[in-house]
Design a protein around this motif. Structure first.
Motif, PDB file in Angstrom:
ATOM      1  N   THR A   1       0.732   4.066  -3.002  1.00 60.44           N
ATOM      2  CA  THR A   1       0.556   5.495  -2.712  1.00 60.44           C
ATOM      3  C   THR A   1       1.660   6.324  -3.352  1.00 60.44           C
TER       4      THR A   1
ATOM      5  N   TRP B   1       1.139   8.987  -6.429  1.00 60.18           N
ATOM      6  CA  TRP B   1       1.491  10.382  -6.149  1.00 60.18           C
ATOM      7  C   TRP B   1       2.522  10.912  -7.143  1.00 60.18           C
TER       8      TRP B   1
ATOM      9  N   TYR C   1       0.823  -1.207   0.000  1.00 61.18           N
ATOM     10  CA  TYR C   1       0.000   0.000   0.000  1.00 61.18           C
ATOM     11  C   TYR C   1       0.862   1.264   0.000  1.00 61.18           C
TER      12      TYR C   1
ATOM     13  N   ILE D   1       0.384  11.229   0.611  1.00 61.64           N
ATOM     14  CA  ILE D   1       0.276  10.195   1.639  1.00 61.64           C
ATOM     15  C   ILE D   1      -1.165  10.094   2.140  1.00 61.64           C
TER      16      ILE D   1
ATOM     17  N   THR E   1      -4.629   2.806  -1.283  1.00 58.21           N
ATOM     18  CA  THR E   1      -3.674   3.721  -0.660  1.00 58.21           C
ATOM     19  C   THR E   1      -3.670   3.509   0.856  1.00 58.21           C
TER      20      THR E   1
END
Length: 312
Positions: free
Chosen positions: A83, A87, A79, A240, A262
């Motif tokens: 993320t 991003w 995860y 985050i 995420t």
């Protein structure tokens, strides 16, 4: 006479300081109630077993670091990588595009017209709710949506492409939405930094024969470095905390194969299942990771600035 004046100035200074502290009281009270107390409560709950099993409530029972061990023994690293990847896919084009637009809009030599209109247009996506954005993209890129119809009509596709079942297509949609929502805000911030640069620096560089690229790399970027640090850190924290877009687009499942799950979606699953101990442990991990990354980024990007000041 002089002593009386100094005493009056001192008295006035104490008075100003007093009112300054009074005006700060609402902020500290709000922070204490809505941030500090929940933070301490989260740290406290992370050391307890506290969850629902059917209709039965288990705990709270003190279990030490067992919640943290459970989190790390699961798919936490997967995860985290999801993320970071999503991003970066949104942030890299965002910062490049925003820098180009900021330089373009602030270049006095171009004498652009209607810049206020264009600034408003690029900022408008930031005002749209993420939920509405997600639903729009879900409708556009569905199996029988407008995008598939257009691509098939022009002969680019022979059959429908299932965007939501492709790992990189789904990640691309999420990062694309983040890019569209935030590049306008980033452009405005960077523009404010560039507009604060003394124009005589650009004029002197142009007279000395520097081209646009050299002016950009040698004057613009170093001067707005503090702004870039701010943008990078806030964007990283936002990355985050990415939740609403992938949550709505994938119905909270992180499909396909949890490749878009995420960290905050993972946290939300524990809150939804009312496993407060694991949710608290994951929140503490996120807090620590965010703090470490923010400090590391700030220290790395301000290292050159600190050395220059020390040299002076």
């Amino acid at each position: 006479m002089k002593a009386d004046r100094n005493q009056a100035v001192k008295h006035k200074g104490v008075s100003y300081a007093k009112w300054g502290y009074i005006f700060l009281i609402p902020f500290f009270v709000t922070y204490l109630i809505f941030s500090f107390v929940p933070l301490i409560s989260t740290f406290y709950n992370s050391f307890f077993e506290n969850y629902m099993s059917g209709l039965k409530h288990i705990g709270p029972n003190f279990v030490g670091f067992e919640n943290f061990k459970t989190i790390f023994n699961g798919d936490l690293l997967k995860y985290i990588s999801n993320t970071i990847i999503i991003w970066l896919m949104g942030f890299i084009p965002q910062i490049i595009f925003s820098l180009l637009l900021a330089v373009w809009f602030t270049d006095l030599r171009l004498r652009l017209k209607a810049t206020g209109f264009f600034k408003t247009i690029i900022y408008m996506p930031n005002l749209i709710m993420a939920a509405a954005f997600s639903m729009l993209f879900y409708a556009l890129f569905s199996d029988r949506g407008p995008i598939n119809n257009i691509l098939m009509n022009i002969g680019f596709l022979k059959e429908e492409f299932r965007f939501m079942t492709s790992v990189w297509a789904t990640r691309g949609l999420i990062s694309g939405m983040n890019f569209l929502m935030w590049f306008g805000n980033t452009t405005i911030i960077l523009m404010s930094g560039i507009m604060g640069i003394d124009t005589s620096l650009f004029e002197s560089a142009a007279i000395d024969g520097a081209n646009s690229l050299k002016i950009f790399t040698k004057i613009t970027i170093p001067t707005i470095r503090p702004i870039l640090i701010f943008v990078f850190i806030t964007s990283m924290i936002g990355g985050i905390q990415m939740f609403d877009i992938p949550q709505i687009l994938t119905n909270g499942k992180g499909t396909p194969n949890r490749s878009t799950m995420t960290l905050i979606m993972f946290l939300n699953n524990h809150l939804f299942s009312k496993n407060y101990g694991l949710a608290g442990a994951l929140s503490v991990i996120l807090f620590v990771v965010t703090s470490i990354l923010s400090i590391a980024v700030f220290a790395t990007m301000t290292k050159g600035i600190t050395k220059k000041k020390g040299g002076k």
